[in-house]
Write an enzyme that holds these catalytic residues in place. Structure first.
Site, PDB file in Angstrom:
ATOM      1  N   CYS A   1      -5.376 -27.202   0.514  1.00 40.80           N
ATOM      2  CA  CYS A   1      -5.775 -28.568   0.855  1.00 40.80           C
ATOM      3  C   CYS A   1      -6.873 -28.528   1.921  1.00 40.80           C
ATOM      4  N   HIS A   2      -7.554 -29.655   2.106  1.00 40.67           N
ATOM      5  CA  HIS A   2      -8.742 -29.682   2.974  1.00 40.67           C
ATOM      6  C   HIS A   2      -8.477 -29.327   4.414  1.00 40.67           C
ATOM      7  N   THR A   3      -7.311 -29.668   4.907  1.00 35.85           N
ATOM      8  CA  THR A   3      -7.091 -29.430   6.321  1.00 35.85           C
ATOM      9  C   THR A   3      -6.938 -27.936   6.616  1.00 35.85           C
TER      10      THR A   3
ATOM     11  N   HIS B   1       0.128 -25.749   3.983  1.00 38.78           N
ATOM     12  CA  HIS B   1       1.124 -26.786   4.290  1.00 38.78           C
ATOM     13  C   HIS B   1       1.593 -27.508   3.036  1.00 38.78           C
ATOM     14  N   GLU B   2       1.292 -26.938   1.852  1.00 45.25           N
ATOM     15  CA  GLU B   2       1.630 -27.630   0.598  1.00 45.25           C
ATOM     16  C   GLU B   2       2.405 -26.658  -0.297  1.00 45.25           C
TER      17      GLU B   2
ATOM     18  N   CYS C   1      13.807 -35.955  11.565  1.00 42.36           N
ATOM     19  CA  CYS C   1      15.039 -35.546  12.269  1.00 42.36           C
ATOM     20  C   CYS C   1      16.124 -36.601  12.160  1.00 42.36           C
TER      21      CYS C   1
ATOM     22  N   CYS D   1      15.287 -39.119  16.497  1.00 45.43           N
ATOM     23  CA  CYS D   1      14.362 -39.436  17.596  1.00 45.43           C
ATOM     24  C   CYS D   1      14.067 -40.940  17.595  1.00 45.43           C
TER      25      CYS D   1
ATOM     26  N   CYS E   1      12.029 -41.931  14.448  1.00 41.68           N
ATOM     27  CA  CYS E   1      12.796 -42.013  13.195  1.00 41.68           C
ATOM     28  C   CYS E   1      13.719 -43.234  13.221  1.00 41.68           C
TER      29      CYS E   1
ATOM     30  N   CYS F   1       7.924 -38.577  13.010  1.00 34.84           N
ATOM     31  CA  CYS F   1       9.011 -37.968  13.799  1.00 34.84           C
ATOM     32  C   CYS F   1       8.413 -37.137  14.940  1.00 34.84           C
TER      33      CYS F   1
ATOM     34  N   ARG G   1       7.225 -32.171  17.652  1.00 40.03           N
ATOM     35  CA  ARG G   1       5.795 -32.419  17.596  1.00 40.03           C
ATOM     36  C   ARG G   1       4.985 -31.496  18.512  1.00 40.03           C
TER      37      ARG G   1
ATOM     38  N   CYS H   1       2.007 -32.378  -0.004  1.00 36.42           N
ATOM     39  CA  CYS H   1       0.952 -33.108   0.712  1.00 36.42           C
ATOM     40  C   CYS H   1       0.293 -34.171  -0.172  1.00 36.42           C
TER      41      CYS H   1
ATOM     42  N   ARG I   1      -7.059 -29.703  -7.511  1.00 36.13           N
ATOM     43  CA  ARG I   1      -6.161 -28.880  -6.706  1.00 36.13           C
ATOM     44  C   ARG I   1      -6.092 -27.480  -7.288  1.00 36.13           C
TER      45      ARG I   1
HETATM   46  P1  NAD Z   1     -11.419 -34.146  -2.336  1.00 33.62           P
HETATM   47  O1  NAD Z   1     -12.554 -33.330  -1.868  1.00 33.62           O
HETATM   48  O2  NAD Z   1     -10.597 -33.656  -3.484  1.00 33.62           O
HETATM   49  O3  NAD Z   1     -11.927 -35.604  -2.714  1.00 33.62           O
HETATM   50  C1  NAD Z   1     -12.921 -36.288  -2.011  1.00 33.62           C
HETATM   51  C2  NAD Z   1     -13.755 -37.083  -3.041  1.00 33.62           C
HETATM   52  O4  NAD Z   1     -14.646 -37.914  -2.326  1.00 33.62           O
HETATM   53  C3  NAD Z   1     -14.593 -36.194  -3.968  1.00 33.62           C
HETATM   54  O5  NAD Z   1     -14.354 -36.541  -5.310  1.00 33.62           O
HETATM   55  C4  NAD Z   1     -16.027 -36.505  -3.538  1.00 33.62           C
HETATM   56  O6  NAD Z   1     -16.948 -36.458  -4.636  1.00 33.62           O
HETATM   57  C5  NAD Z   1     -15.897 -37.913  -2.995  1.00 33.62           C
HETATM   58  N1  NAD Z   1     -16.940 -38.300  -2.047  1.00 33.62           N
HETATM   59  C6  NAD Z   1     -17.493 -37.533  -1.055  1.00 33.62           C
HETATM   60  N2  NAD Z   1     -18.415 -38.245  -0.375  1.00 33.62           N
HETATM   61  C7  NAD Z   1     -18.434 -39.478  -0.948  1.00 33.62           C
HETATM   62  C8  NAD Z   1     -19.191 -40.671  -0.678  1.00 33.62           C
HETATM   63  N3  NAD Z   1     -20.085 -40.723   0.310  1.00 33.62           N
HETATM   64  N4  NAD Z   1     -18.955 -41.755  -1.449  1.00 33.62           N
HETATM   65  C9  NAD Z   1     -18.051 -41.707  -2.458  1.00 33.62           C
HETATM   66  N5  NAD Z   1     -17.321 -40.614  -2.757  1.00 33.62           N
HETATM   67  C10 NAD Z   1     -17.513 -39.513  -1.996  1.00 33.62           C
HETATM   68  O7  NAD Z   1     -10.468 -34.386  -1.063  1.00 33.62           O
HETATM   69  P2  NAD Z   1      -8.933 -34.844  -1.073  1.00 33.62           P
HETATM   70  O8  NAD Z   1      -8.044 -33.665  -1.231  1.00 33.62           O
HETATM   71  O9  NAD Z   1      -8.770 -35.976  -2.014  1.00 33.62           O
HETATM   72  O10 NAD Z   1      -8.775 -35.347   0.448  1.00 33.62           O
HETATM   73  C11 NAD Z   1      -9.444 -36.513   0.871  1.00 33.62           C
HETATM   74  C12 NAD Z   1      -9.234 -36.725   2.363  1.00 33.62           C
HETATM   75  O11 NAD Z   1      -7.865 -37.048   2.625  1.00 33.62           O
HETATM   76  C13 NAD Z   1      -9.538 -35.508   3.234  1.00 33.62           C
HETATM   77  O12 NAD Z   1     -10.218 -35.950   4.392  1.00 33.62           O
HETATM   78  C14 NAD Z   1      -8.158 -35.012   3.602  1.00 33.62           C
HETATM   79  O13 NAD Z   1      -8.173 -34.269   4.803  1.00 33.62           O
HETATM   80  C15 NAD Z   1      -7.414 -36.310   3.735  1.00 33.62           C
HETATM   81  N6  NAD Z   1      -5.954 -36.237   3.717  1.00 33.62           N
HETATM   82  C16 NAD Z   1      -5.277 -37.051   4.573  1.00 33.62           C
HETATM   83  C17 NAD Z   1      -3.896 -37.051   4.598  1.00 33.62           C
HETATM   84  C18 NAD Z   1      -3.147 -37.980   5.505  1.00 33.62           C
HETATM   85  O14 NAD Z   1      -1.939 -37.836   5.652  1.00 33.62           O
HETATM   86  N7  NAD Z   1      -3.796 -38.954   6.121  1.00 33.62           N
HETATM   87  C19 NAD Z   1      -3.180 -36.197   3.746  1.00 33.62           C
HETATM   88  C20 NAD Z   1      -3.890 -35.395   2.869  1.00 33.62           C
HETATM   89  C21 NAD Z   1      -5.288 -35.424   2.854  1.00 33.62           C
HETATM   90  C1  022 Z   2      -2.906 -33.082   5.405  1.00 32.34           C
HETATM   91  N1  022 Z   2      -3.648 -33.751   6.303  1.00 32.34           N
HETATM   92  C2  022 Z   2      -4.926 -33.713   5.891  1.00 32.34           C
HETATM   93  C3  022 Z   2      -4.950 -33.033   4.722  1.00 32.34           C
HETATM   94  N2  022 Z   2      -3.695 -32.636   4.443  1.00 32.34           N
HETATM   95  C4  022 Z   2      -3.170 -34.371   7.443  1.00 32.34           C
HETATM   96  C5  022 Z   2      -3.744 -34.064   8.662  1.00 32.34           C
HETATM   97  C6  022 Z   2      -3.275 -34.721   9.809  1.00 32.34           C
HETATM   98  C7  022 Z   2      -2.272 -35.662   9.723  1.00 32.34           C
HETATM   99  C8  022 Z   2      -1.691 -35.929   8.488  1.00 32.34           C
HETATM  100  C9  022 Z   2      -2.152 -35.284   7.350  1.00 32.34           C
HETATM  101  C10 022 Z   2      -1.839 -36.353  10.882  1.00 32.34           C
HETATM  102  C11 022 Z   2      -1.929 -37.712  11.076  1.00 32.34           C
HETATM  103  C12 022 Z   2      -1.420 -37.991  12.328  1.00 32.34           C
HETATM  104  C13 022 Z   2      -1.017 -36.807  12.872  1.00 32.34           C
HETATM  105  N3  022 Z   2      -1.277 -35.790  12.008  1.00 32.34           N
HETATM  106  C14 022 Z   2      -0.390 -36.666  14.208  1.00 32.34           C
HETATM  107  C15 022 Z   2       1.078 -36.799  14.096  1.00 32.34           C
HETATM  108  C16 022 Z   2       1.712 -36.946  15.466  1.00 32.34           C
HETATM  109  O1  022 Z   2       1.018 -36.760  16.455  1.00 32.34           O
HETATM  110  O2  022 Z   2       2.912 -37.245  15.522  1.00 32.34           O
HETATM  111  C17 022 Z   2      -1.002 -34.448  12.230  1.00 32.34           C
HETATM  112  C18 022 Z   2       0.149 -33.854  11.701  1.00 32.34           C
HETATM  113  C19 022 Z   2       0.438 -32.497  11.951  1.00 32.34           C
HETATM  114  C20 022 Z   2      -0.421 -31.734  12.731  1.00 32.34           C
HETATM  115  C21 022 Z   2      -1.557 -32.325  13.252  1.00 32.34           C
HETATM  116  C22 022 Z   2      -1.848 -33.662  13.014  1.00 32.34           C
HETATM  117  C23 022 Z   2      -0.095 -30.309  13.020  1.00 32.34           C
HETATM  118  O3  022 Z   2       0.969 -29.828  12.731  1.00 32.34           O
HETATM  119  N4  022 Z   2      -0.980 -29.531  13.568  1.00 32.34           N
HETATM  120  C24 022 Z   2       1.103 -34.618  10.846  1.00 32.34           C
HETATM  121 ZN    ZN Z   3      -2.952 -31.573   2.874  1.00 33.72          ZN
END
Ligand code: NAD
Ligand code: 022
Ligand code: ZN
Length: 369
Positions: free
Chosen positions: A40-42, A62-63, A92, A95, A98, A106, A110, A169, A364
């Site tokens: 995954c991207h992170t 993480h996945e 948990c 906390c 939760c 949670c 952390r 994830c 993926r």
């Molecule tokens: P990905 O690379 O598979 O998908 C991103 C898509 O966005 C691609 O299809 C790309 O072509 C498109 N894109 C890029 N720039 C663009 C633009 N300017 N306009 C329109 N489309 C555009 O990535 P992903 O796995 O789907 O992850 C997406 C984001 O979600 C990442 O930043 C990831 O870190 C985040 N994420 C967040 C959480 C969370 O809990 N908040 C969890 C998982 C992933």
């Molecule tokens: C997963 N992510 C992106 C792609 N795949 C992702 C990254 C960060 C978070 C969630 C998903 C995130 C959002 C908010 C937080 N995190 C903070 C949570 C908190 O502070 O309680 C986050 C998480 C874990 C970690 C860092 C940031 C870590 O373990 N290092 C859930």
């Molecule tokens: Zn992820």
């Protein structure tokens, strides 16, 4: 014991495939054999050195999905042989967070999770004399890993590891953003920015809840076909729109979208996602993770006129409760995971999986041990 692991030794370098040492589970901890893990991207963000909190050397990932090998003292909810999915957001159930029922964030472990160590402040991984850090409390790029009991969801035993690892994830984040965070209702008009591993799961979540209009926005035209298969009703390539994208999308959704989702991590797009939400009630959910130090902006007028800007971590899911249900949805054919796993690689080719992601060729990639 020894374990095969892909170690992030240095920022900007490929993962180093090594055999390292792993200590057994201590109180409240569980030793898991990882059978499959998504990339995954992170993981890439941390490996690249872009994350200022990234630690080296560490075991990323993480996945995952796997099997319990051994439990430490006072572990009550899991036993040897149970099938599990690691949770980077633990649950948990005790906390303040939760118990509030208002969040999935949670806080029980952390602080130590963020420092790359187990709740007692030490790492189970080492290599010779050197400590190797955990990552997101999960470290699934190792054939064996140790996790806190509260960071494991127990799942049914007939679920295939190389598919359900993605629920750890991407799948849960996309579905959860729709169902837990935005709480989208049937008939809604929605716009999804970014049709990758997250956006496509947002789309299948929107279809499940009965959204009427699902507009997908992506600059990669190759994403159109897959998104349509998952329920997208309209495709917009911003590079083909004449003039500003926001008025174009407001017009297409007949006054603005009820819900919009940013699934890219681009702060400019986050603004567009907010501003094409409907005046008076539109909600915009930020899922994408932007680079450290970046800021979002809009005019306060956008919020004063009734739009809501929100964000989600792991789709607002409470992992031990929600993840087993999503595994059931997959096993019952209610959600499609198989089509999104475009590449399956043996562990030795894990770096190739990172390259596929960097080049935008995969949705993926899953690595199997
Ligand atoms: P990905 O690379 O598979 O998908 C991103 C898509 O966005 C691609 O299809 C790309 O072509 C498109 N894109 C890029 N720039 C663009 C633009 N300017 N306009 C329109 N489309 C555009 O990535 P992903 O796995 O789907 O992850 C997406 C984001 O979600 C990442 O930043 C990831 O870190 C985040 N994420 C967040 C959480 C969370 O809990 N908040 C969890 C998982 C992933
Ligand atoms: C997963 N992510 C992106 C792609 N795949 C992702 C990254 C960060 C978070 C969630 C998903 C995130 C959002 C908010 C937080 N995190 C903070 C949570 C908190 O502070 O309680 C986050 C998480 C874990 C970690 C860092 C940031 C870590 O373990 N290092 C859930
Ligand atoms: Zn992820």
């Amino acid at each position: 014991m020894k374990t095969r692991a892909a170690v992030a030794r240095e920022a900007g370098k490929p993962l180093s495939l090594e055999t390292i040492d792993l200590d057994g589970p201590r109180e409240g901890e569980v030793l898991v054999e990882i059978k499959a893990t998504g990339i995954c991207h992170t993981d890439e963000f941390t490996l690249s050195g872009g994350d200022p909190e990234g630690l080296f050397p560490s075991v990323l990932g993480h996945e995952g999905a796997g099997v319990v090998v051994e439990v430490g003292r006072n572990v009550t909810s899991l036993k040897k042989g149970d099938h599990v999915i690691p949770l980077y957001t633990p649950e948990c159930r005790q906390c303040e967070y939760c118990l509030s029922r208002k969040t999935n964030l949670c806080v029980a472990i952390r602080a130590t999770q963020g420092r790359g160590v187990m709740p007692d402040g030490t790492s189970r991984f080492s290599s010779g004399k050197d400590t190797v850090f955990h990552y997101m409390g999960t470290s699934t790029f190792s054939n064996f890993t140790v996790l806190p009991e509260i960071a494991l969801a127990k799942i049914r035993e007939d679920a295939p590891f190389d598919k359900v690892c993605y629920i750890g994830c991407g799948v849960t984040t996309g579905l959860g953003a729709v169902m837990n965070t935005a709480k989208v209702e049937a008939g809604a008009r929605c716009v999804v920015f970014g049709l990758g591993g997250i956006g496509l799961n947002v789309i299948q979540g929107l279809r499940m809840v009965g959204a009427e209009m699902i507009v997908g926005v992506d600059i990669n035209p190759r994403r159109k076909e897959m998104a349509e298969k998952f329920g997208m009703t309209h495709f917009v390539n911003p590079e083909e729109v004449e003039g500003d994208l926001v008025p174009y999308l407001v017009d297409l959704t007949k006054g603005g979208a009820d819900y919009t989702f940013e699934c890219i991590g681009n702060t400019k797009i986050m603004r567009q996602a907010l501003e094409c939400a409907h005046r008076g009630w539109g909600k915009s959910v930020i899922i994408g993770v932007a680079g450290s130090g970046q800021e979002i902006s809009t005019r306060p007028f956008q919020l004063v006129t009734g739009r809501t800007w929100m964000g989600t971590a792991f789709g607002g899911a409470r992992g031990r409760t929600d993840v087993p249900r999503i595994v059931d949805w997959y096993m019952d054919g209610k959600i499609n995971i198989d089509s999104l796993i475009t590449h399956v690689l043996p562990f030795k080719d894990i770096n190739e999986g990172f390259d596929l992601m960097r080049r935008g060729e995969s949705i993926r990639s899953v690595v199997v041990f």
